[in-house]
Design a protein around this motif. Structure first.
Motif, short mmCIF file in Angstrom:
data_model
loop_
_atom_site.label_atom_id
_atom_site.label_comp_id
_atom_site.label_asym_id
_atom_site.label_seq_id
_atom_site.Cartn_x
_atom_site.Cartn_y
_atom_site.Cartn_z
N ASP A 26 0.82 -1.21 0.00
CA ASP A 26 0.00 0.00 0.00
C ASP A 26 0.85 1.25 0.00
OD1 ASP A 26 -2.29 -1.49 0.01
OD2 ASP A 26 -2.49 -1.47 2.20
N HIS A 27 2.10 1.13 0.47
CA HIS A 27 3.00 2.27 0.55
C HIS A 27 4.29 1.94 -0.19
CE1 HIS A 27 0.30 4.00 3.50
NE2 HIS A 27 0.29 2.84 4.13
N PRO A 28 4.37 2.27 -1.48
CA PRO A 28 5.55 1.91 -2.25
C PRO A 28 6.84 2.56 -1.75
CG PRO A 28 4.08 3.29 -3.54
CD PRO A 28 3.36 2.95 -2.29
N SER A 29 6.72 3.62 -0.96
CA SER A 29 7.92 4.28 -0.46
C SER A 29 8.55 3.56 0.73
CB SER A 29 7.61 5.73 -0.05
OG SER A 29 6.66 5.75 0.99
N THR A 30 7.91 2.49 1.22
CA THR A 30 8.38 1.76 2.40
C THR A 30 9.86 1.35 2.32
OG1 THR A 30 6.17 0.99 2.92
CG2 THR A 30 7.98 -0.24 3.89
N GLN A 44 22.16 6.26 -5.14
CA GLN A 44 20.98 6.02 -4.30
C GLN A 44 19.97 7.15 -4.41
OE1 GLN A 44 21.58 5.26 -0.17
NE2 GLN A 44 22.49 3.24 -0.51
N ILE A 45 20.47 8.38 -4.47
CA ILE A 45 19.56 9.53 -4.57
C ILE A 45 18.79 9.47 -5.88
CG2 ILE A 45 19.41 12.05 -4.64
CD1 ILE A 45 22.06 12.07 -3.01
N VAL A 46 19.48 9.16 -6.95
CA VAL A 46 18.80 9.05 -8.26
C VAL A 46 17.84 7.87 -8.25
CG1 VAL A 46 19.14 8.72 -10.74
CG2 VAL A 46 20.71 10.18 -9.46
N GLY A 47 18.22 6.76 -7.63
CA GLY A 47 17.31 5.61 -7.52
C GLY A 47 16.04 5.97 -6.78
N TYR A 48 16.19 6.73 -5.71
CA TYR A 48 15.04 7.19 -4.93
C TYR A 48 14.13 8.07 -5.79
CZ TYR A 48 12.61 10.16 -1.47
OH TYR A 48 11.67 10.86 -0.76
N MET A 49 14.73 8.97 -6.56
CA MET A 49 13.94 9.85 -7.42
C MET A 49 13.18 9.04 -8.48
SD MET A 49 16.80 12.83 -7.87
CE MET A 49 15.96 13.70 -9.15
N LEU A 50 13.86 8.09 -9.10
CA LEU A 50 13.21 7.28 -10.14
C LEU A 50 12.10 6.41 -9.55
CD1 LEU A 50 16.29 6.22 -12.30
CD2 LEU A 50 14.56 7.95 -12.84
N ASP A 51 12.34 5.83 -8.37
CA ASP A 51 11.30 5.04 -7.73
C ASP A 51 10.08 5.90 -7.41
OD1 ASP A 51 12.64 2.67 -7.86
OD2 ASP A 51 13.24 2.59 -5.75
N SER A 52 10.32 7.13 -6.96
CA SER A 52 9.19 8.00 -6.63
C SER A 52 8.38 8.35 -7.87
CB SER A 52 9.67 9.27 -5.93
OG SER A 52 10.31 10.14 -6.84
N ILE A 53 9.06 8.48 -9.01
CA ILE A 53 8.34 8.77 -10.26
C ILE A 53 7.53 7.55 -10.71
CG2 ILE A 53 8.65 9.24 -12.74
CD1 ILE A 53 11.20 10.86 -11.88
N HIS A 54 8.19 6.39 -10.74
CA HIS A 54 7.54 5.19 -11.27
C HIS A 54 6.50 4.59 -10.34
CE1 HIS A 54 11.34 4.84 -13.90
NE2 HIS A 54 10.38 5.40 -14.56
N PHE A 55 6.65 4.81 -9.03
CA PHE A 55 5.71 4.23 -8.08
C PHE A 55 4.82 5.27 -7.43
CE2 PHE A 55 9.08 1.15 -8.60
CZ PHE A 55 8.37 -0.03 -8.78
N PHE A 57 5.10 8.11 -5.48
CA PHE A 57 5.11 8.59 -4.10
C PHE A 57 5.94 9.87 -4.05
CE2 PHE A 57 8.61 5.44 -4.15
CZ PHE A 57 9.66 6.17 -3.62
N SER A 58 5.76 10.62 -2.98
CA SER A 58 6.39 11.93 -2.86
C SER A 58 7.91 11.81 -2.76
CB SER A 58 5.84 12.65 -1.62
OG SER A 58 6.47 13.88 -1.46
N CYS A 59 8.60 12.58 -3.58
CA CYS A 59 10.06 12.62 -3.57
C CYS A 59 10.49 13.84 -2.78
CB CYS A 59 10.59 12.69 -5.00
SG CYS A 59 12.37 12.79 -5.11
N ASN A 60 10.85 13.63 -1.53
CA ASN A 60 11.21 14.75 -0.65
C ASN A 60 12.72 14.85 -0.53
OD1 ASN A 60 8.49 15.39 0.03
ND2 ASN A 60 8.47 13.56 1.29
#
Length: 131
Positions: A26-30, A44-55, A57-60
């Motif tokens: 339910d929470h893809p950012s988990t 890792q930062i770029v991976g986080y950004m891409l995951d937030s786009i594709h899944f 969730f908020s990219c903070n």
């Protein structure tokens, strides 16, 4: 847009992503919970950004993290400042401003007066001529 610019500037970068397509959650950012971006490598930062786009969730990103990403783009594109691509001139100029601002003593009147003084002090460009 920022993630795409980083990947274009650094063709050897492999984003370190944590979210998986098949995972039911339910929470893809988990997978990124409790992640310390202050110590994270650029991958890792770029991976986080891409995951937030594709899944979705908020990219903070913290301001410091965003500045690290901009520094990475400039560092991979131009190290002398004399042949910065036109699309990155604004990024290069911002990095000059940030560097000058951070070098100021905390008691400096420019810091005391805040953003208004900051914009007055650095209103003109300091870029070297582009070839």
């Amino acid at each position: 847009m920022l993630a795409n610019e980083i990947l274009q500037a650094d063709a050897d970068l492999t984003p370190d992503r944590r979210c998986e397509t098949g995972a039911v959650d339910d929470h893809p950012s988990t997978p990124w919970r409790e992640w310390d971006q202050s110590e994270a490598p650029i991958a890792q930062i770029v991976g986080y950004m891409l995951d937030s786009i594709h899944f979705d969730f908020s990219c903070n990103l913290r301001t410091r993290t965003a500045i690290r990403l901009l520094s990475h783009i400039i560092g991979k594109t131009c190290t002398c400042g004399k042949h910065v691509p036109q699309t990155l001139v604004c990024v290069y100029e911002m990095m000059n401003i940030v560097s000058s601002w951070e070098a100021l003593d905390w008691r400096n009147p420019l810091r005391e007066k805040g953003i208004a003084a900051f914009s007055q002090r650095y209103a003109r460009t300091a870029l070297p001529p582009l070839l």
